[in-house]
Design a protein around this motif. Structure first.
Motif, PDB file in Angstrom:
ATOM      1  N   LYS A   2       7.559 -36.672  -9.171  1.00 52.03           N
ATOM      2  CA  LYS A   2       7.559 -35.692  -8.102  1.00 52.03           C
ATOM      3  C   LYS A   2       8.313 -36.214  -6.878  1.00 52.03           C
ATOM      4  CE  LYS A   2       3.416 -33.347  -9.505  1.00 52.03           C
ATOM      5  NZ  LYS A   2       2.143 -32.781  -9.111  1.00 52.03           N
ATOM      6  N   LYS A   3       8.839 -35.271  -6.126  1.00 56.10           N
ATOM      7  CA  LYS A   3       9.638 -35.581  -4.945  1.00 56.10           C
ATOM      8  C   LYS A   3       8.891 -36.484  -3.963  1.00 56.10           C
ATOM      9  CE  LYS A   3      11.751 -33.154  -1.065  1.00 56.10           C
ATOM     10  NZ  LYS A   3      12.117 -31.833  -0.560  1.00 56.10           N
ATOM     11  N   LEU A   4       7.652 -36.160  -3.640  1.00 57.15           N
ATOM     12  CA  LEU A   4       6.901 -36.955  -2.663  1.00 57.15           C
ATOM     13  C   LEU A   4       6.669 -38.382  -3.135  1.00 57.15           C
ATOM     14  CD1 LEU A   4       4.328 -34.343  -1.294  1.00 57.15           C
ATOM     15  CD2 LEU A   4       6.400 -35.204  -0.182  1.00 57.15           C
ATOM     16  N   GLU A   5       6.433 -38.550  -4.434  1.00 61.34           N
ATOM     17  CA  GLU A   5       6.260 -39.900  -4.988  1.00 61.34           C
ATOM     18  C   GLU A   5       7.562 -40.689  -4.876  1.00 61.34           C
ATOM     19  OE1 GLU A   5       4.594 -39.838  -8.985  1.00 61.34           O
ATOM     20  OE2 GLU A   5       3.521 -38.003  -8.480  1.00 61.34           O
ATOM     21  N   ARG A   6       8.680 -40.033  -5.228  1.00 60.90           N
ATOM     22  CA  ARG A   6       9.992 -40.696  -5.163  1.00 60.90           C
ATOM     23  C   ARG A   6      10.301 -41.075  -3.714  1.00 60.90           C
ATOM     24  NH1 ARG A   6      12.922 -36.716  -6.833  1.00 60.90           N
ATOM     25  NH2 ARG A   6      13.552 -36.053  -4.762  1.00 60.90           N
ATOM     26  N   GLN A   7      10.042 -40.158  -2.789  1.00 57.34           N
ATOM     27  CA  GLN A   7      10.335 -40.432  -1.386  1.00 57.34           C
ATOM     28  C   GLN A   7       9.450 -41.548  -0.834  1.00 57.34           C
ATOM     29  OE1 GLN A   7      10.292 -36.698   0.767  1.00 57.34           O
ATOM     30  NE2 GLN A   7      12.395 -36.248   0.141  1.00 57.34           N
ATOM     31  N   PHE A  64      13.609 -44.006  10.435  1.00 55.85           N
ATOM     32  CA  PHE A  64      13.474 -43.559  11.818  1.00 55.85           C
ATOM     33  C   PHE A  64      12.068 -43.019  11.977  1.00 55.85           C
ATOM     34  CE2 PHE A  64      13.762 -40.340  15.149  1.00 55.85           C
ATOM     35  CZ  PHE A  64      14.403 -41.038  16.151  1.00 55.85           C
ATOM     36  N   ASP A  65      11.187 -43.807  12.570  1.00 61.56           N
ATOM     37  CA  ASP A  65       9.792 -43.394  12.701  1.00 61.56           C
ATOM     38  C   ASP A  65       9.606 -42.543  13.943  1.00 61.56           C
ATOM     39  OD1 ASP A  65       8.564 -44.525  10.440  1.00 61.56           O
ATOM     40  OD2 ASP A  65       8.719 -46.506  11.360  1.00 61.56           O
ATOM     41  N   TYR A  66       8.914 -41.452  13.745  1.00 65.19           N
ATOM     42  CA  TYR A  66       8.551 -40.555  14.833  1.00 65.19           C
ATOM     43  C   TYR A  66       7.039 -40.430  14.812  1.00 65.19           C
ATOM     44  CZ  TYR A  66       8.075 -36.432  17.708  1.00 65.19           C
ATOM     45  OH  TYR A  66       7.715 -35.570  18.691  1.00 65.19           O
ATOM     46  N   GLU A  67       6.416 -40.676  15.937  1.00 62.95           N
ATOM     47  CA  GLU A  67       4.958 -40.594  15.977  1.00 62.95           C
ATOM     48  C   GLU A  67       4.546 -39.139  15.902  1.00 62.95           C
ATOM     49  OE1 GLU A  67       4.467 -44.549  18.655  1.00 62.95           O
ATOM     50  OE2 GLU A  67       3.063 -42.913  18.924  1.00 62.95           O
ATOM     51  N   GLY A  68       3.815 -38.804  14.884  1.00 65.58           N
ATOM     52  CA  GLY A  68       3.393 -37.430  14.671  1.00 65.58           C
ATOM     53  C   GLY A  68       3.154 -37.210  13.199  1.00 65.58           C
ATOM     54  N   GLU A  69       3.334 -35.990  12.766  1.00 67.80           N
ATOM     55  CA  GLU A  69       3.101 -35.657  11.370  1.00 67.80           C
ATOM     56  C   GLU A  69       4.082 -36.377  10.458  1.00 67.80           C
ATOM     57  OE1 GLU A  69       3.223 -31.435  10.886  1.00 67.80           O
ATOM     58  OE2 GLU A  69       2.404 -31.135  12.886  1.00 67.80           O
ATOM     59  N   PRO A  70       3.639 -36.829   9.266  1.00 69.34           N
ATOM     60  CA  PRO A  70       4.535 -37.539   8.361  1.00 69.34           C
ATOM     61  C   PRO A  70       5.651 -36.664   7.823  1.00 69.34           C
ATOM     62  CG  PRO A  70       2.315 -37.341   7.423  1.00 69.34           C
ATOM     63  CD  PRO A  70       2.273 -36.778   8.786  1.00 69.34           C
ATOM     64  N   GLU A  71       5.453 -35.368   7.721  1.00 75.05           N
ATOM     65  CA  GLU A  71       6.477 -34.488   7.168  1.00 75.05           C
ATOM     66  C   GLU A  71       7.182 -33.694   8.256  1.00 75.05           C
ATOM     67  OE1 GLU A  71       7.539 -34.584   4.036  1.00 75.05           O
ATOM     68  OE2 GLU A  71       6.121 -36.218   3.816  1.00 75.05           O
ATOM     69  N   ASN A  72       7.565 -34.348   9.338  1.00 71.79           N
ATOM     70  CA  ASN A  72       8.187 -33.661  10.459  1.00 71.79           C
ATOM     71  C   ASN A  72       9.703 -33.838  10.446  1.00 71.79           C
ATOM     72  OD1 ASN A  72       8.352 -36.313  11.041  1.00 71.79           O
ATOM     73  ND2 ASN A  72       7.214 -36.238  12.945  1.00 71.79           N
ATOM     74  N   THR A  73      10.333 -33.561   9.310  1.00 67.73           N
ATOM     75  CA  THR A  73      11.763 -33.837   9.165  1.00 67.73           C
ATOM     76  C   THR A  73      12.602 -33.087  10.174  1.00 67.73           C
ATOM     77  OG1 THR A  73      11.930 -32.169   7.448  1.00 67.73           O
ATOM     78  CG2 THR A  73      11.584 -34.440   6.732  1.00 67.73           C
ATOM     79  N   GLY A  74      12.206 -31.886  10.573  1.00 72.06           N
ATOM     80  CA  GLY A  74      12.961 -31.151  11.583  1.00 72.06           C
ATOM     81  C   GLY A  74      12.956 -31.877  12.906  1.00 72.06           C
TER      82      GLY A  74
END
Length: 158
Positions: A2-7, A64-74
């Motif tokens: 699955k995509k999430l596992e690969r990522q 690139f870590d952004y403090e917040g939700e883990p899936e905040n790609t936008g």
């Protein structure tokens, strides 16, 4: 897989190793029994907010870590400016009248094209990305010359 596992595995590989190229990342995934296309790997890199940082000993991928939700790609994508993207991925730029040719590492041209396309700059008419080469069509020669100068400044800071 699955995509999430690969990522998750990609993120771990980047955090725990000095990986210089997408090809090297693909090889490390292969060693773990994960096969992926170049397009899928590029998309994963973009979605995870992975950038290439330049160090004295070379250029390596970093998360690139952004403090917040883990899936905040936008949020991650907008947090990185266009010139930061250029600095991370562009290796050279040349101009032919109103067209710019930008060279990147293998599999990175589409990341730069996406950053340009989403910047909504009115002087840029469009982009075409190959594996390591990006064509940028500007509205005129003056716009191309200005954008070329911006890119040069980003990849060769004073």
């Amino acid at each position: 897989m699955k995509k999430l596992e690969r990522q998750k595995i990609i993120r771990q590989l980047i955090q725990n190793n000095k990986i210089e190229t997408q090809e090297e990342l693909s090889q490390r995934l292969s060693e773990k029994g994960i096969t992926t296309t170049q397009a899928t790997l590029s998309r994963d890199i973009r979605e995870l907010g992975i950038i290439k940082n330049r160090y004295d000993e070379g250029s390596f991928y970093a998360v690139f870590d952004y403090e917040g939700e883990p899936e905040n790609t936008g949020v991650i994508r907008t947090a990185m400016s266009l010139m930061a993207t250029m600095s991370a991925y562009a290796q050279s730029v040349r101009r032919a009248m109103f067209i710019l040719v930008v060279h990147t590492g293998l599999g990175e041209a589409d990341l730069v094209a996406d950053a340009i396309d989403t910047s909504n700059r009115s002087e840029i008419l469009g982009t075409i990305a190959g594996a390591d080469t990006l064509l940028i069509t500007c509205q005129d020669e003056a716009s191309a010359a200005n954008f070329e100068r911006e890119i040069r400044d980003a990849i060769q800071p004073n």
